[in-house]
Write a protein that holds these residues in place. Structure first.
Motif, PDB file in Angstrom:
ATOM      1  N   ARG A 126     -10.595   0.165 -10.768  1.00  0.00           N
ATOM      2  CA  ARG A 126     -10.410  -0.020  -9.673  1.00  0.00           C
ATOM      3  C   ARG A 126     -11.206  -0.299  -8.181  1.00  0.00           C
ATOM      4  NH1 ARG A 126      -5.433   1.093  -6.016  1.00  0.00           N
ATOM      5  NH2 ARG A 126      -6.159   0.082  -3.725  1.00  0.00           N
ATOM      6  N   TRP A 127     -12.062   0.359  -8.048  1.00  0.00           N
ATOM      7  CA  TRP A 127     -13.135   0.699  -7.373  1.00  0.00           C
ATOM      8  C   TRP A 127     -14.443   0.951  -7.991  1.00  0.00           C
ATOM      9  CZ3 TRP A 127     -10.565   0.747  -2.539  1.00  0.00           C
ATOM     10  CH2 TRP A 127      -8.809   0.444  -3.179  1.00  0.00           C
ATOM     11  N   GLY A 128     -14.314   0.791  -9.106  1.00  0.00           N
ATOM     12  CA  GLY A 128     -15.940   0.288  -9.691  1.00  0.00           C
ATOM     13  C   GLY A 128     -17.291  -0.747  -9.338  1.00  0.00           C
ATOM     14  N   GLY A 129     -16.378  -1.656  -8.727  1.00  0.00           N
ATOM     15  CA  GLY A 129     -17.256  -2.852  -7.984  1.00  0.00           C
ATOM     16  C   GLY A 129     -17.900  -2.554  -6.596  1.00  0.00           C
ATOM     17  N   THR A 130     -16.889  -2.081  -6.356  1.00  0.00           N
ATOM     18  CA  THR A 130     -16.456  -1.000  -4.314  1.00  0.00           C
ATOM     19  C   THR A 130     -18.148  -0.485  -4.189  1.00  0.00           C
ATOM     20  OG1 THR A 130     -14.850  -2.165  -4.309  1.00  0.00           O
ATOM     21  CG2 THR A 130     -15.360  -0.817  -2.244  1.00  0.00           C
ATOM     22  N   VAL A 131     -17.822   0.653  -5.385  1.00  0.00           N
ATOM     23  CA  VAL A 131     -19.301   1.771  -5.349  1.00  0.00           C
ATOM     24  C   VAL A 131     -20.325   0.571  -5.607  1.00  0.00           C
ATOM     25  CG1 VAL A 131     -20.192   3.751  -6.223  1.00  0.00           C
ATOM     26  CG2 VAL A 131     -17.016   3.836  -5.765  1.00  0.00           C
ATOM     27  N   VAL A 132     -20.460   0.244  -6.322  1.00  0.00           N
ATOM     28  CA  VAL A 132     -21.589  -0.096  -6.688  1.00  0.00           C
ATOM     29  C   VAL A 132     -21.906  -1.399  -5.409  1.00  0.00           C
ATOM     30  CG1 VAL A 132     -22.320  -2.323  -8.346  1.00  0.00           C
ATOM     31  CG2 VAL A 132     -21.747  -0.731  -8.616  1.00  0.00           C
ATOM     32  N   HIS A 133     -21.470  -1.695  -4.974  1.00  0.00           N
ATOM     33  CA  HIS A 133     -21.597  -2.471  -3.532  1.00  0.00           C
ATOM     34  C   HIS A 133     -21.843  -1.317  -2.672  1.00  0.00           C
ATOM     35  CE1 HIS A 133     -18.874  -6.681  -4.429  1.00  0.00           C
ATOM     36  NE2 HIS A 133     -20.427  -6.500  -5.283  1.00  0.00           N
ATOM     37  N   LEU A 134     -21.711  -0.323  -2.326  1.00  0.00           N
ATOM     38  CA  LEU A 134     -22.107   0.509  -1.609  1.00  0.00           C
ATOM     39  C   LEU A 134     -23.054   1.098  -1.902  1.00  0.00           C
ATOM     40  CD1 LEU A 134     -18.129   1.982  -0.223  1.00  0.00           C
ATOM     41  CD2 LEU A 134     -18.985   0.486   0.654  1.00  0.00           C
ATOM     42  N   SER A 135     -23.656   1.160  -2.849  1.00  0.00           N
ATOM     43  CA  SER A 135     -24.135   2.173  -3.075  1.00  0.00           C
ATOM     44  C   SER A 135     -25.676   1.244  -3.198  1.00  0.00           C
ATOM     45  CB  SER A 135     -24.053   2.137  -4.461  1.00  0.00           C
ATOM     46  OG  SER A 135     -24.250   1.071  -6.055  1.00  0.00           O
ATOM     47  N   LEU A 136     -25.786  -0.407  -3.281  1.00  0.00           N
ATOM     48  CA  LEU A 136     -26.559  -1.179  -3.013  1.00  0.00           C
ATOM     49  C   LEU A 136     -26.760  -1.419  -1.291  1.00  0.00           C
ATOM     50  CD1 LEU A 136     -26.231  -3.775  -5.316  1.00  0.00           C
ATOM     51  CD2 LEU A 136     -27.929  -2.299  -5.612  1.00  0.00           C
ATOM     52  N   LEU A 137     -25.824  -0.785  -0.706  1.00  0.00           N
ATOM     53  CA  LEU A 137     -26.389  -1.047   0.802  1.00  0.00           C
ATOM     54  C   LEU A 137     -26.393   0.741   1.583  1.00  0.00           C
ATOM     55  CD1 LEU A 137     -22.892  -2.963   1.838  1.00  0.00           C
ATOM     56  CD2 LEU A 137     -25.125  -3.303   2.325  1.00  0.00           C
ATOM     57  N   LEU A 343     -30.073   8.500   1.277  1.00  0.00           N
ATOM     58  CA  LEU A 343     -29.758   7.607   2.073  1.00  0.00           C
ATOM     59  C   LEU A 343     -29.862   7.221  -0.263  1.00  0.00           C
ATOM     60  CD1 LEU A 343     -29.614   5.437   5.284  1.00  0.00           C
ATOM     61  CD2 LEU A 343     -27.992   7.337   4.116  1.00  0.00           C
ATOM     62  N   VAL A 344     -31.793   7.067   0.204  1.00  0.00           N
ATOM     63  CA  VAL A 344     -31.407   6.244  -1.508  1.00  0.00           C
ATOM     64  C   VAL A 344     -31.502   6.799  -2.836  1.00  0.00           C
ATOM     65  CG1 VAL A 344     -33.428   5.225  -2.922  1.00  0.00           C
ATOM     66  CG2 VAL A 344     -33.828   5.089  -0.161  1.00  0.00           C
ATOM     67  N   TRP A 345     -31.545   8.322  -2.337  1.00  0.00           N
ATOM     68  CA  TRP A 345     -31.380   9.268  -2.989  1.00  0.00           C
ATOM     69  C   TRP A 345     -29.115   9.402  -4.046  1.00  0.00           C
ATOM     70  CZ3 TRP A 345     -33.688  10.583  -7.051  1.00  0.00           C
ATOM     71  CH2 TRP A 345     -35.363  10.241  -7.589  1.00  0.00           C
ATOM     72  N   SER A 346     -28.588   9.184  -2.827  1.00  0.00           N
ATOM     73  CA  SER A 346     -26.758   9.175  -2.741  1.00  0.00           C
ATOM     74  C   SER A 346     -26.567   7.777  -3.059  1.00  0.00           C
ATOM     75  CB  SER A 346     -26.657   9.107  -1.287  1.00  0.00           C
ATOM     76  OG  SER A 346     -26.875  11.030  -0.414  1.00  0.00           O
ATOM     77  N   GLY A 347     -27.476   6.634  -3.216  1.00  0.00           N
ATOM     78  CA  GLY A 347     -27.035   5.205  -3.373  1.00  0.00           C
ATOM     79  C   GLY A 347     -27.799   5.173  -4.794  1.00  0.00           C
ATOM     80  N   CYS A 348     -28.521   5.428  -5.189  1.00  0.00           N
ATOM     81  CA  CYS A 348     -28.931   5.463  -6.882  1.00  0.00           C
ATOM     82  C   CYS A 348     -27.623   6.706  -7.864  1.00  0.00           C
ATOM     83  CB  CYS A 348     -30.151   6.152  -7.209  1.00  0.00           C
ATOM     84  SG  CYS A 348     -31.465   4.875  -6.435  1.00  0.00           S
ATOM     85  N   VAL A 349     -27.212   7.328  -7.342  1.00  0.00           N
ATOM     86  CA  VAL A 349     -26.845   8.749  -8.153  1.00  0.00           C
ATOM     87  C   VAL A 349     -24.471   7.164  -7.943  1.00  0.00           C
ATOM     88  CG1 VAL A 349     -24.842  10.285  -8.163  1.00  0.00           C
ATOM     89  CG2 VAL A 349     -27.444  10.302  -6.842  1.00  0.00           C
ATOM     90  N   LEU A 350     -24.524   7.306  -6.623  1.00  0.00           N
ATOM     91  CA  LEU A 350     -23.317   6.191  -6.566  1.00  0.00           C
ATOM     92  C   LEU A 350     -23.499   4.734  -7.431  1.00  0.00           C
ATOM     93  CD1 LEU A 350     -22.619   6.521  -2.490  1.00  0.00           C
ATOM     94  CD2 LEU A 350     -21.092   7.372  -4.595  1.00  0.00           C
ATOM     95  N   LEU A 351     -24.497   4.215  -7.573  1.00  0.00           N
ATOM     96  CA  LEU A 351     -24.220   3.486  -8.236  1.00  0.00           C
ATOM     97  C   LEU A 351     -24.913   3.652  -9.936  1.00  0.00           C
ATOM     98  CD1 LEU A 351     -25.514  -0.104  -8.806  1.00  0.00           C
ATOM     99  CD2 LEU A 351     -28.289   0.797  -8.663  1.00  0.00           C
ATOM    100  N   SER A 352     -25.426   4.751 -10.326  1.00  0.00           N
ATOM    101  CA  SER A 352     -24.771   4.860 -11.714  1.00  0.00           C
ATOM    102  C   SER A 352     -22.567   5.430 -12.073  1.00  0.00           C
ATOM    103  CB  SER A 352     -25.102   6.188 -11.964  1.00  0.00           C
ATOM    104  OG  SER A 352     -26.929   6.156 -12.038  1.00  0.00           O
ATOM    105  N   LEU A 353     -22.476   5.695 -11.101  1.00  0.00           N
ATOM    106  CA  LEU A 353     -21.440   5.836 -11.210  1.00  0.00           C
ATOM    107  C   LEU A 353     -20.377   4.950 -10.895  1.00  0.00           C
ATOM    108  CD1 LEU A 353     -20.734   9.857  -8.921  1.00  0.00           C
ATOM    109  CD2 LEU A 353     -21.119   9.260 -11.643  1.00  0.00           C
ATOM    110  N   GLY A 354     -20.696   3.959 -10.609  1.00  0.00           N
ATOM    111  CA  GLY A 354     -20.587   3.260 -10.136  1.00  0.00           C
ATOM    112  C   GLY A 354     -20.568   1.974 -11.383  1.00  0.00           C
ATOM    113  N   LEU A 355     -21.060   2.102 -11.628  1.00  0.00           N
ATOM    114  CA  LEU A 355     -21.533   0.761 -12.913  1.00  0.00           C
ATOM    115  C   LEU A 355     -20.666   1.536 -14.067  1.00  0.00           C
ATOM    116  CD1 LEU A 355     -25.148   0.116 -12.272  1.00  0.00           C
ATOM    117  CD2 LEU A 355     -23.098  -1.277 -12.270  1.00  0.00           C
TER     118      LEU A 355
END
Length: 416
Positions: A126-137, A343-355
Motif C-alpha cells: 500500500r505504501w510502495g508508491g508513496t515511499v518511492v515518491h518520498l525517496s525521490l524527494l 539525505l541522498v543515501w537515505s533516499g537511495c535506501v528508501l527508493l530500493s525498499l519502495g520499489l
C-alpha cells in the motif's frame, strides 16, 4: 483545478522527458573548464527539478488522502441484482463468519465494516508508491542541500601543515576549520622484480647476481645465511632485507645502489646492493595524516585512494602525488563537505525498499457485504485488468470449495 494539474501525469511525463533531453545535451555539450556539473547547476535546470519535486509532492499528498478516504467507509450498491459482472456474487452458504475465517486462512487481513467485511492483503505494498515518491524527494532535497557545501584541494609536503584549502568555485583560499598535517607518504607498488648483486668485500670472487622480488627469500654464499626481500623503494633505489642464519633472525640490512655516495654495509664479508629492476607498477597511494585543533592532535589516520578520512563533516580524499626538484615527496588532497549526503543515501535506501514493496507486495482490498441475504463483493484495489479478474475467479473458487468441504464434513459428522 491547479491542485489536480500539479498532480497530473500530464505534467510528470513532459518534465521527465525534458530533464532526460537536457541530460543528453549536458553529456555531449562542450565542457566548461573540464567540469560536467556546471551544466546541471544552471538555474533553468534546477527550476525543472524544482517543478518535478512540486509535482511529486502534490501527487504524494493526493495519494495519501485518497487512500484514507477509500479505507475510511467505502461503499458500493447493495442491490445484488445491480452488480455487473455476475461473478461478484458470493457462493451460496458463505456467511460472514465463514468468509472471515476462510479469508484469514488465505492470507487476508479481515476487519469489520459497516457494510460487512473489509479484507486486505499485502498491506505493505500500500505504501510502495508513496515511499518511492518520498525517496525521490529526499534525493532532490539532498542534492539541493549539497550546494551549501564545498569542494577544494590542498597540496602538502611530508611534515608540512595546512589550515586552509583552495575553493575552486570561489577561486580563493578558505579556512578549513582545523589543521591538516601530512606525517608520511609513499607510493605502494605491486611486488617489484629485481636483480640483487652479492659482492665479496675483498673482491676475491665475481659478483653473484640473484633474481628475486619483494616477499621472497634468497640464499647467500655463506653457510645457513639467507635474506628475505622486505621492501624496495624504486625512486631511491633502496632495498631493505631481513637477514637470517639457520632460520633465526639477525636484523635488518639496508642495501644501497652501487656507485653512490654511500655504500652498503659489510655483513659476513659480503655487500649487497640492487643491480637492476623492472619498471614499478603503482598499486596504491598511502598517506598518514594528523588532524590538529588548537595545536593538539585530535585524530590520526590513513588516507588512500578509495579510502578517505572524515573529520567534522569534511571528507579528505587522496588525489595526487609527486616529487619536487629536490626529491621530496608531496601529496595532493581533495577536501569536500556535502551536508546533503545523508539525505541522498537515505533516499537511495528508501527508493530500493519502495520499489521492492511496490512490485513484490501487491496491495489488494476487497469489500464483502450480504444485502438481502445474498453475499456480494466489490474489489477496491489490486484486481484491475484481465489478470485481476482471473485472480478474483480463483478467490471465489477457493471460497466455494471451502463451503462445499465444510458442508461435506458436516454431513459426514451427522450421518446416521
Amino acid at each position: 483545478m491547479i491542485w489536480r494539474s500539479l498532480a497530473s501525469l500530464r505534467l510528470t511525463v513532459p518534465l521527465l522527458l525534458g530533464l532526460a533531453l537536457a541530460a543528453v545535451f549536458g553529456t555531449f555539450a562542450p565542457l566548461e573548464e573540464g567540469r560536467y556539473e556546471i551544466f546541471y547547476q544552471r538555474l533553468w535546470f534546477r527550476l525543472l527539478l524544482g517543478l518535478l519535486a512540486l509535482n511529486l509532492s502534490v501527487c504524494t499528498v493526493r495519494s495519501l488522502l485518497q487512500r484514507r478516504r477509500m479505507l475510511a467507509v467505502p461503499t458500493f450498491p447493495l442491490n445484488s441484482a445491480d452488480l455487473d459482472p455476475p461473478w461478484r456474487v458470493l457462493p451460496e452458504g458463505l456467511d460472514r463468519d465463514r468468509a472471515a475465517a476462510r479469508l484469514a486462512a488465505l492470507g487476508y487481513r479481515v476487519v469489520a465494516h459497516p457494510q460487512g467485511l473489509l479484507a486486505q492483503q499485502g498491506i505493505g505494498g500500500r505504501w510502495g508508491g508513496t515511499v518511492v515518491h518520498l525517496s525521490l524527494l529526499l534525493i532532490m532535497a539532498g542534492a539541493l542541500l549539497g550546494g551549501a557545501g564545498f569542494v577544494g584541494t590542498r597540496q602538502l609536503h611530508v611534515g608540512h601543515e595546512a589550515t586552509d584549502y583552495f575553493d575552486w568555485a570561489a577561486q580563493a583560499d578558505r579556512p578549513l576549520g582545523f589543521t591538516l598535517r601530512l606525517d608520511h607518504f609513499e607510493p605502494v607498488h605491486y611486488p617489484i622484480e629485481l636483480r640483487l648483486a652479492v659482492v665479496e668485500a675483498d673482491g676475491s670472487r665475481p659478483p653473484l647476481l640473484l633474481t628475486t622480488r619483494e616477499g621472497e627469500t634468497v640464499e647467500l654464499p655463506r653457510p645457513g645465511l639467507t635474506a628475505q626481500v622486505e621492501k624496495f623503494l624504486p625512486f631511491e633505489q633502496m632495498l631493505f632485507l631481513q637477514l637470517y642464519r639457520d632460520g633465526l633472525p639477525l636484523g635488518r640490512y639496508q642495501a644501497l645502489p652501487a656507485g653512490g655516495k654511500e655504500t652498503s654495509p659489510i655483513a659476513f664479508g659480503l655487500t649487497l646492493h640492487p643491480d637492476a629492476f623492472r619498471d614499478p607498477m603503482l598499486k596504491q597511494l598511502h598517506s598518514e595524516v594528523s588532524i590538529l585543533e588548537e595545536g593538539q592532535v585530535v585524530k590520526q589516520g590513513v588516507i588512500e585512494v578509495n579510502r578517505p578520512l572524515v573529520h567534522r563533516g569534511v571528507t579528505i580524499y587522496q588525489t595526487a602525488h609527486g616529487r619536487d626538484p629536490f626529491g621530496f615527496w608531496f601529496a595532493g588532497f581533495q577536501l569536500s563537505r556535502d551536508p546533503g549526503e545523508p539525505l541522498v543515501w537515505s533516499g537511495c535506501v528508501l527508493l530500493s525498499l519502495g520499489l521492492l514493496t511496490a512490485f513484490f507486495r501487491r496491495w489488494r482490498v476487497l469489500l464483502f457485504a450480504w444485502p438481502e441475504g445474498r453475499g456480494v463483493l466489490e474489489p477496491l484495489r489490486g484486481f484491475a485488468g484481465e489478470a485481476g479478474s482471473a485472480d478474483l475467479q480463483v478467490l471465489l473458487h477457493a471460497l466455494a470449495v471451502s463451503v462445499t468441504a465444510e458442508a461435506g464434513t458436516s454431513a459426514d459428522r451427522y450421518d446416521p
